[in-house]
Scaffold this motif. Structure first.
Motif, PDB file in Angstrom:
ATOM      1  N   UNK A  67       0.581  -2.640   6.039  1.00  0.00           N
ATOM      2  CA  UNK A  67      -0.868  -2.499   5.938  1.00  0.00           C
ATOM      3  C   UNK A  67      -1.312  -1.096   6.317  1.00  0.00           C
ATOM      4  N   UNK A  68      -2.443  -0.685   5.767  1.00  0.00           N
ATOM      5  CA  UNK A  68      -3.008   0.598   6.151  1.00  0.00           C
ATOM      6  C   UNK A  68      -4.320   0.872   5.454  1.00  0.00           C
ATOM      7  N   UNK A  69      -5.149   1.685   6.104  1.00  0.00           N
ATOM      8  CA  UNK A  69      -6.422   2.119   5.537  1.00  0.00           C
ATOM      9  C   UNK A  69      -6.484   3.638   5.630  1.00  0.00           C
ATOM     10  N   UNK A  70      -6.775   4.290   4.503  1.00  0.00           N
ATOM     11  CA  UNK A  70      -6.913   5.745   4.479  1.00  0.00           C
ATOM     12  C   UNK A  70      -8.339   6.136   4.828  1.00  0.00           C
ATOM     13  N   UNK A  71      -8.527   7.414   5.185  1.00  0.00           N
ATOM     14  CA  UNK A  71      -9.844   7.904   5.579  1.00  0.00           C
ATOM     15  C   UNK A  71     -10.864   7.790   4.455  1.00  0.00           C
ATOM     16  N   UNK A  72     -10.403   7.756   3.200  1.00  0.00           N
ATOM     17  CA  UNK A  72     -11.332   7.624   2.078  1.00  0.00           C
ATOM     18  C   UNK A  72     -11.746   6.179   1.817  1.00  0.00           C
ATOM     19  N   UNK A  73     -11.280   5.246   2.664  1.00  0.00           N
ATOM     20  CA  UNK A  73     -11.658   3.845   2.531  1.00  0.00           C
ATOM     21  C   UNK A  73     -10.702   2.998   1.728  1.00  0.00           C
ATOM     22  N   UNK A  74      -9.634   3.592   1.214  1.00  0.00           N
ATOM     23  CA  UNK A  74      -8.636   2.820   0.464  1.00  0.00           C
ATOM     24  C   UNK A  74      -7.791   2.004   1.437  1.00  0.00           C
ATOM     25  N   UNK A  75      -7.758   0.696   1.223  1.00  0.00           N
ATOM     26  CA  UNK A  75      -6.966  -0.205   2.066  1.00  0.00           C
ATOM     27  C   UNK A  75      -5.876  -0.840   1.223  1.00  0.00           C
ATOM     28  N   UNK A  76      -4.686  -0.912   1.779  1.00  0.00           N
ATOM     29  CA  UNK A  76      -3.539  -1.455   1.042  1.00  0.00           C
ATOM     30  C   UNK A  76      -2.775  -2.421   1.922  1.00  0.00           C
ATOM     31  N   UNK A  77      -2.439  -3.575   1.349  1.00  0.00           N
ATOM     32  CA  UNK A  77      -1.519  -4.514   1.983  1.00  0.00           C
ATOM     33  C   UNK A  77      -0.430  -4.849   0.972  1.00  0.00           C
ATOM     34  N   UNK A  78       0.807  -4.582   1.338  1.00  0.00           N
ATOM     35  CA  UNK A  78       1.952  -4.881   0.476  1.00  0.00           C
ATOM     36  C   UNK A  78       2.772  -5.963   1.151  1.00  0.00           C
ATOM     37  N   UNK A  79       2.986  -7.059   0.436  1.00  0.00           N
ATOM     38  CA  UNK A  79       3.701  -8.215   0.991  1.00  0.00           C
ATOM     39  C   UNK A  79       4.910  -8.549   0.139  1.00  0.00           C
ATOM     40  N   UNK A  80       6.046  -8.730   0.770  1.00  0.00           N
ATOM     41  CA  UNK A  80       7.235  -9.251   0.095  1.00  0.00           C
ATOM     42  C   UNK A  80       7.598 -10.567   0.753  1.00  0.00           C
ATOM     43  N   UNK A  81       8.140 -11.500  -0.032  1.00  0.00           N
ATOM     44  CA  UNK A  81       8.469 -12.806   0.525  1.00  0.00           C
ATOM     45  C   UNK A  81       9.933 -12.918   0.933  1.00  0.00           C
ATOM     46  N   UNK A  82      10.412 -11.826   1.511  1.00  0.00           N
ATOM     47  CA  UNK A  82      11.722 -11.776   2.163  1.00  0.00           C
ATOM     48  C   UNK A  82      11.775 -10.455   2.908  1.00  0.00           C
ATOM     49  N   UNK A  83      12.458 -10.415   4.034  1.00  0.00           N
ATOM     50  CA  UNK A  83      12.667  -9.150   4.724  1.00  0.00           C
ATOM     51  C   UNK A  83      13.681  -8.305   3.951  1.00  0.00           C
ATOM     52  N   UNK A  84      13.549  -6.989   3.980  1.00  0.00           N
ATOM     53  CA  UNK A  84      14.534  -6.149   3.288  1.00  0.00           C
ATOM     54  C   UNK A  84      15.908  -6.301   3.910  1.00  0.00           C
ATOM     55  N   UNK A  85      16.921  -6.250   3.067  1.00  0.00           N
ATOM     56  CA  UNK A  85      18.299  -6.405   3.543  1.00  0.00           C
ATOM     57  C   UNK A  85      19.112  -5.134   3.355  1.00  0.00           C
TER      58      UNK A  85
END
Length: 394
Positions: free
Chosen positions: A357-375
């Protein structure tokens, strides 16, 4: 194994949607779903989302909100057995993003004069942080929130000065004996207190989940209500986060719609959707959607949840041991991105799901979800690339 963490360059080898809801067929091609007229995703972002699945994940979802509108991109599947897609409004376990909710409540209590940031935790929780050299008289509320307390992780991660954590002290939430067991916060803290401190309070920062179990107990003691109740009253309800909640005791499922969450155990992919996450508690048990998570972080950084003084304290950072170049504030991470934008967020990993998750100073918010932890490192980097392109305007 390294779970319940924020962003990390160390790979885990073990672990209301806004606008229209879309339907899509299961496929390995990224699908974009605008809730309002928005710019089309760039080719680089579409390719990056597809690359996540090619790197070994069952599915991935990127939810982007901000000046460009609301977009949802998905690739792969939300359920390997049925082939169902990763729903646009999918509810998932958000892991350590829970820590930012907990910190927000505590800083509200600070603003109300009910908690002092630099008071010893012993003042509020007598005899809780005590044993084997751990001393709550020498550890402040701030140090707990910033992972500079030195108290050991009840999961057994990390090292103590002079060697590794005690043999047999690790709590493995992927083991069946733990997966279905109900834990009380005090149980977890007592477990941590059987180990010596990792270092002297304030000497450095080392991400430790016990800090936030203690902070959840602090909320309970000061307010007379559980962290779940206070998070709901102070954050979820005011912001209208209708798909965000703290699982009730004994609640092992995820409300619909939700993808299945998978975890690699001994080289085999196991369905880890249903599990008791009481072992994670205030350190990482919450459930939400990408849109709700974005709304929370936008509101937080816009000053809608905290007075300016407390938000400023939240953004005072120390070097973050999980990511070179990043800084850890009070339950909030300042992280570098290639385009140089100012980005604040957190992140979370828990068996079955990883959420960045993260929000940039310009107001862009992003959430990236994967349904498994990286291996693998390649898999970790594939998800990170999606986040970076999206937050940088891709």
């Amino acid at each position: 194994m390294n779970i319940l963490r924020g962003y990390s360059t160390k790979v885990a080898l073990s672990g209301m949607a806004i606008g229209a809801i879309f339907a899509a067929t299961a496929c390995n091609s990224a699908t974009s779903t605008p809730a309002a007229p928005t710019a089309a995703p760039s080719q680089s972002l579409t390719q990056a989302v597809n690359q996540v699945v090619e790197s070994g994940f069952p599915g991935v979802q990127a939810v982007i909100d901000g000046p460009g509108g609301h977009r949802v991109l998905t690739a792969g599947v939300g359920d390997l057995q049925t082939g169902a897609p990763f729903a646009a409004d999918a509810q998932v376990r958000i892991g350590s993003n829970t820590k930012t909710f907990v910190t927000t409540v505590i800083l509200q209590l600070v603003a109300e004069g009910k908690v002092e940031l630099d008071a010893p935790i012993e003042r509020y929780l007598p005899d809780v942080v005590q044993g084997n050299g751990n001393d709550g008289n020498r550890i402040t509320v701030r140090q707990l929130m910033q992972h500079t307390s030195g108290i050991p992780d009840y999961l057994g991660h990390g090292t103590v000065e002079g060697g590794m954590a005690a043999e047999g002290s690790q709590l493995d939430p992927t083991a069946d004996a733990i997966r279905w067991r109900q834990y009380e916060p005090a149980d977890l803290v007592r477990r941590a207190m059987t180990m010596p401190p990792n270092y002297e309070p304030g000497a450095r920062a080392e991400y430790t989940n016990t800090n936030y179990i203690v902070l959840g107990m602090l909320i309970d003691k000061v307010t007379g209500q559980s962290p779940a109740a206070e998070i709901t009253r102070r954050i979820i309800e005011p912001l209208g986060l209708r798909a965000t909640y703290f699982p009730a005791p004994g609640d092992t499922g995820i409300r619909d719609p939700h993808p299945s969450g998978y975890h690699q155990i001994d080289g085999k992919r196991v369905d880890f959707t249903i599990t008791d996450t009481s072992w994670a508690g205030a350190a990482g048990a919450m459930i939400s959607t990408g849109a709700d998570v974005n709304r929370f972080f936008i509101a937080l950084l816009d000053g809608k949840l905290l007075p300016a003084a407390q938000l400023a304290e939240m953004q005072r950072t120390v070097p973050f041991d999980r990511e070179p170049g990043a800084g850890y504030g009070l339950g909030l991470i300042h992280r570098p991105v290639p385009c140089g934008k100012e980005v604040w967020g957190h992140g979370g990993s828990i068996p079955g799901f990883e959420v960045r998750t993260g929000v940039a100073a310009d107001g862009t918010a992003v959430t990236v979800t994967s349904n498994q932890l990286p291996t693998s490192r390649a898999a970790f980097d594939a998800v990170e690339k999606v986040f970076e392109i999206a937050i940088c305007g891709g």
